[in-house]
Scaffold this motif. Structure first.
Motif, PDB file in Angstrom:
ATOM      1  N   GLN A 186      38.746  45.151  33.611  1.00 38.29           N
ATOM      2  CA  GLN A 186      37.741  44.436  34.783  1.00 38.29           C
ATOM      3  C   GLN A 186      37.618  45.332  35.932  1.00 38.29           C
ATOM      4  O   GLN A 186      38.655  45.498  36.689  1.00 38.29           O
ATOM      5  CB  GLN A 186      38.518  42.974  34.992  1.00 38.29           C
ATOM      6  CG  GLN A 186      37.498  42.017  35.834  1.00 38.29           C
ATOM      7  CD  GLN A 186      37.921  40.860  35.819  1.00 38.29           C
ATOM      8  OE1 GLN A 186      39.145  40.445  35.618  1.00 38.29           O
ATOM      9  NE2 GLN A 186      36.852  39.814  36.221  1.00 38.29           N
ATOM     10  N   ALA A 187      36.359  45.525  36.032  1.00 41.88           N
ATOM     11  CA  ALA A 187      36.271  46.417  37.452  1.00 41.88           C
ATOM     12  C   ALA A 187      35.794  45.461  38.513  1.00 41.88           C
ATOM     13  O   ALA A 187      35.458  44.245  38.212  1.00 41.88           O
ATOM     14  CB  ALA A 187      35.099  47.107  36.886  1.00 41.88           C
ATOM     15  N   PRO A 188      35.983  45.791  40.005  1.00 43.57           N
ATOM     16  CA  PRO A 188      35.656  44.891  40.974  1.00 43.57           C
ATOM     17  C   PRO A 188      34.446  44.133  40.786  1.00 43.57           C
ATOM     18  O   PRO A 188      33.343  45.010  40.645  1.00 43.57           O
ATOM     19  CB  PRO A 188      35.753  45.694  41.945  1.00 43.57           C
ATOM     20  CG  PRO A 188      36.675  46.832  41.583  1.00 43.57           C
ATOM     21  CD  PRO A 188      36.484  47.068  40.255  1.00 43.57           C
ATOM     22  N   GLY A 189      34.145  42.885  40.980  1.00 43.98           N
ATOM     23  CA  GLY A 189      32.747  42.289  40.741  1.00 43.98           C
ATOM     24  C   GLY A 189      32.218  42.169  39.675  1.00 43.98           C
ATOM     25  O   GLY A 189      31.112  41.643  39.543  1.00 43.98           O
ATOM     26  N   LYS A 190      32.942  42.545  38.648  1.00 45.34           N
ATOM     27  CA  LYS A 190      32.466  42.653  37.189  1.00 45.34           C
ATOM     28  C   LYS A 190      33.129  41.574  36.282  1.00 45.34           C
ATOM     29  O   LYS A 190      34.465  41.203  36.427  1.00 45.34           O
ATOM     30  CB  LYS A 190      32.334  43.730  36.648  1.00 45.34           C
ATOM     31  CG  LYS A 190      31.227  44.713  37.429  1.00 45.34           C
ATOM     32  CD  LYS A 190      31.167  45.959  36.544  1.00 45.34           C
ATOM     33  CE  LYS A 190      30.211  46.942  37.129  1.00 45.34           C
ATOM     34  NZ  LYS A 190      29.874  48.155  36.408  1.00 45.34           N
ATOM     35  N   GLU A 191      32.771  41.261  35.201  1.00 48.30           N
ATOM     36  CA  GLU A 191      33.407  40.395  34.367  1.00 48.30           C
ATOM     37  C   GLU A 191      34.416  41.105  33.579  1.00 48.30           C
ATOM     38  O   GLU A 191      34.086  42.469  33.343  1.00 48.30           O
ATOM     39  CB  GLU A 191      32.334  39.521  33.203  1.00 48.30           C
ATOM     40  CG  GLU A 191      31.557  38.271  34.190  1.00 48.30           C
ATOM     41  CD  GLU A 191      30.743  37.835  33.006  1.00 48.30           C
ATOM     42  OE1 GLU A 191      30.017  36.879  33.321  1.00 48.30           O
ATOM     43  OE2 GLU A 191      30.637  38.101  31.630  1.00 48.30           O
TER      44      GLU A 191
END
Length: 129
Positions: free
Chosen positions: A39-44
């Protein structure tokens, strides 16, 4: 109860390599479907790779094929994720997941994080450009 503990994350330059480990306790790997998500920042949360309960079948998301390799050490009850030729887009928190079910799961099932009951705490992977 199954417990998962990840290790091995860190900071690496683009093109470099990292090896993540997931220590599994409570059940042997042959009783579990295992997967790595990120999980990357701001992503699902995104599916990365799964390993069948038998260990004979793997499936990778397209973006990591040829670069990432999942493997098991049954003697140590650990699952590793070897990551080569890392790219900045690989930056994320990587989590190991497991479930006692998983036999006969198709792609839509094993790619869904909601189907995995047990999760590790995650380990940060940061790839600099």
């Amino acid at each position: 109860q199954v417990q998962l503990v990840e290790s091995g994350g860190g900071l690496v330059q683009a093109g470099g390599s990292l090896r993540l480990s997931c220590q599994v306790s409570g059940r042997t790997l042959s009783n579990l479907r295992i997967a790595w998500f990120r999980q990357a920042p701001g992503k699902e949360r995104e599916f990365v790779v799964t390993l069948s309960r038998s260990g004979g079948s793997t499936s990778y998301t397209d973006s990591v094929k040829g670069r990432f390799t999942i493997a098991t050490d049954n003697a140590k009850n650990t699952v590793s994720l070897e990551m080569n030729n890392l790219k900045p887009d690989d930056t994320a928190v990587y989590s190991c997941a497991a479930d006692l079910r998983g036999v006969g799961w198709t792609g839509s099932a094993y790619q869904s994080p909601t189907n995995y009951f047990f999760w590790g705490q995650g380990t940060q992977v940061t790839v600099s450009s």
